[in-house]
Design an enzyme around this catalytic site. Sequence first.
Site, PDB file in Angstrom:
ATOM      1  N   ASP A  60       0.807  -1.228   0.000  1.00  0.00           N
ATOM      2  CA  ASP A  60       0.000   0.000   0.000  1.00  0.00           C
ATOM      3  C   ASP A  60       0.837   1.272   0.000  1.00  0.00           C
ATOM      4  O   ASP A  60       0.431   2.308   0.546  1.00  0.00           O
ATOM      5  CB  ASP A  60      -0.962   0.008   1.211  1.00  0.00           C
ATOM      6  CG  ASP A  60      -1.850  -1.229   1.219  1.00  0.00           C
ATOM      7  OD1 ASP A  60      -2.214  -1.695   0.135  1.00  0.00           O
ATOM      8  OD2 ASP A  60      -2.177  -1.715   2.320  1.00  0.00           O
ATOM      9  N   LYS A  93       1.693   2.151  -5.114  1.00  0.00           N
ATOM     10  CA  LYS A  93       2.200   1.594  -6.386  1.00  0.00           C
ATOM     11  C   LYS A  93       1.263   1.921  -7.551  1.00  0.00           C
ATOM     12  O   LYS A  93       1.710   2.336  -8.616  1.00  0.00           O
ATOM     13  CB  LYS A  93       2.355   0.060  -6.265  1.00  0.00           C
ATOM     14  CG  LYS A  93       3.373  -0.355  -5.203  1.00  0.00           C
ATOM     15  CD  LYS A  93       3.418  -1.859  -5.035  1.00  0.00           C
ATOM     16  CE  LYS A  93       2.218  -2.460  -4.363  1.00  0.00           C
ATOM     17  NZ  LYS A  93       2.033  -2.115  -2.951  1.00  0.00           N
ATOM     18  N   GLY A 141      -4.658  -4.239  -3.800  1.00  0.00           N
ATOM     19  CA  GLY A 141      -5.645  -3.195  -4.100  1.00  0.00           C
ATOM     20  C   GLY A 141      -4.848  -1.964  -4.471  1.00  0.00           C
ATOM     21  O   GLY A 141      -4.194  -1.369  -3.612  1.00  0.00           O
ATOM     22  N   HIS A 142      -4.822  -1.621  -5.752  1.00  0.00           N
ATOM     23  CA  HIS A 142      -4.005  -0.503  -6.241  1.00  0.00           C
ATOM     24  C   HIS A 142      -4.929   0.631  -6.659  1.00  0.00           C
ATOM     25  O   HIS A 142      -5.757   0.479  -7.550  1.00  0.00           O
ATOM     26  CB  HIS A 142      -3.130  -0.965  -7.418  1.00  0.00           C
ATOM     27  CG  HIS A 142      -2.088  -1.977  -7.015  1.00  0.00           C
ATOM     28  ND1 HIS A 142      -1.179  -2.530  -7.887  1.00  0.00           N
ATOM     29  CD2 HIS A 142      -1.810  -2.526  -5.804  1.00  0.00           C
ATOM     30  CE1 HIS A 142      -0.406  -3.370  -7.229  1.00  0.00           C
ATOM     31  NE2 HIS A 142      -0.764  -3.393  -5.973  1.00  0.00           N
ATOM     32  N   GLN A 168       1.857  -6.104  -3.261  1.00  0.00           N
ATOM     33  CA  GLN A 168       2.287  -6.220  -1.867  1.00  0.00           C
ATOM     34  C   GLN A 168       3.567  -5.397  -1.667  1.00  0.00           C
ATOM     35  O   GLN A 168       3.725  -4.397  -2.336  1.00  0.00           O
ATOM     36  CB  GLN A 168       2.513  -7.691  -1.468  1.00  0.00           C
ATOM     37  CG  GLN A 168       1.238  -8.518  -1.351  1.00  0.00           C
ATOM     38  CD  GLN A 168       0.646  -8.937  -2.679  1.00  0.00           C
ATOM     39  OE1 GLN A 168       1.310  -9.577  -3.470  1.00  0.00           O
ATOM     40  NE2 GLN A 168      -0.593  -8.587  -2.929  1.00  0.00           N
TER      41      GLN A 168
END
Length: 425
Positions: free
Chosen positions: A13, A16, A40-41, A225
């Site tokens: 988080d 990215k 989750g990007h 990650q």
Amino acid sequence: MAVDVLLGLQWGDEGKGKIVDVLSAGYDLIARFQGGPNAGHTLEFDGKKFVLNTIPSGIFFENTMNLIGNGVVIDPITLKKEIDKLKDAGHDLLAKKNLMIAKKAHLILPTHQLLDAASEKKMGDGKIGSTLKGIGPTYMDKTGRNGLRVGDTALPDFKERYQKLVDKHVSMLTSLYGEVADFSEREKAFFEAVELINKFQLVDSEHLVNDYLKQGKKVLAEGAQGTMLDIDFGSYPFVTSSNTTTAGACTGLGIAPNKIGEVIGIFKAYCTRVGGGPFPTELDNEMGEELRRIGHEFGATTGRPRRTGWIDLPALKYAIMLNGVTQMVMTKADVLSGFDKIYACTHYNYLGEKIDYMPYDICCVEASPVLKEIDGWNEDLTGITELSQIPAKLQSYIDYLEEELGVPIKYLSVGPDRKQTLVLH
Ligand code: GDP
Ligand code: IMO
Ligand code: MG
């Protein structure tokens, strides 16, 4: 030509998605190489916000292709949801033909998720804090040579292969955990989603990426990650099940190590972690709560509150070493505005000694942080567009980090929007 890699240097988080989006215009191909929908990007531009789980963050640029590489584990149901949502927002990926999927990527089955949940439940307080997306069990089947891959869906006996694996999972669930929740709805959704996936271009990612390089095209590998969640080098067992480091880009796309170019390491101006496991600089107090509130530190995938703390230099140095980082991005500097003093962990107190590395047994022996006090800045950063607008005290923080870490901070992110990004060097 070489493949540049962008990856997280902390516990995930780091931002990215935002930065890959910012850089995408300069690349012909953006490729995810590991992880799955545990990621989750988040991307924001033109007042719109998107969260991508499986789809690479280059998807919004007209001339940029996107690849879900062989090292990724794909949940067809989540991928279909992402594709449908993007279509509703005016981005029809099938029509645009800008997404390719590796045939060798492994599939997450509904029963992988049941196994993930059952395993976590059984561990009780010692649980990993998994996103429960089925990541661990799917990689277990991959390395156990039982897994199903995207390319298998075209085989005439795909349904039998699927059933064989599901039968195995059901017997594991029954014997180890004593319960099997109903998954008939998800199974139906799984096969519907597989049909949609088969409409996309399915490729051998190793040939595709190497052909791109031969043609002089620019490729960026997008990590998921963070380094401290790497299966080999993270805070094991509180990690994910893939190699999140640069080496993972080689195996997760099919590129040789000498084809790696720039390695762009991304970190927050402070630190967060979601899920269980050691976090030496954690602020389990009002200050931590404040960071969470101002930084909106809630998981993009699960909505869980993220644990917050100060920047951890021994962990960052370790991540830089493991990845061969050549340039860095610092995000969320704006969140620290208004703190009178901020802190950086320079060492750990560990078994009566002051050390500057991550000890092997960090999961069971306390490593308390040795903190350096740093003057904070008051100015709001979210509107700054020129280097001359960077407050002197933030510049001192940047200089200090570059000096300590030995790698230039090339980009500074001062807000979630694409435009809130400065090039420092
Ligand atoms: P990722 O998993 O590394 O892509 O990061 P996430 O999207 O899970 O979490 C990063 C969060 O911070 C998202 O909500 C982003 O919109 C947001 N973000 C990214 N960069 C910045 C920044 O510089 N400042 C602020 N305030 N938010 C940012
Ligand atoms: P992005 O790409 C933050 C964490 C989970 C848990 C551990 C194992 O958005 O940075 P898993 O579901 O892989 O079995 O969970 O890893 N985790 C993440 N934390 N960001 C992520 O992805 C993460 N993906 C997994 O919280 O502690
Ligand atoms: Mg995330």
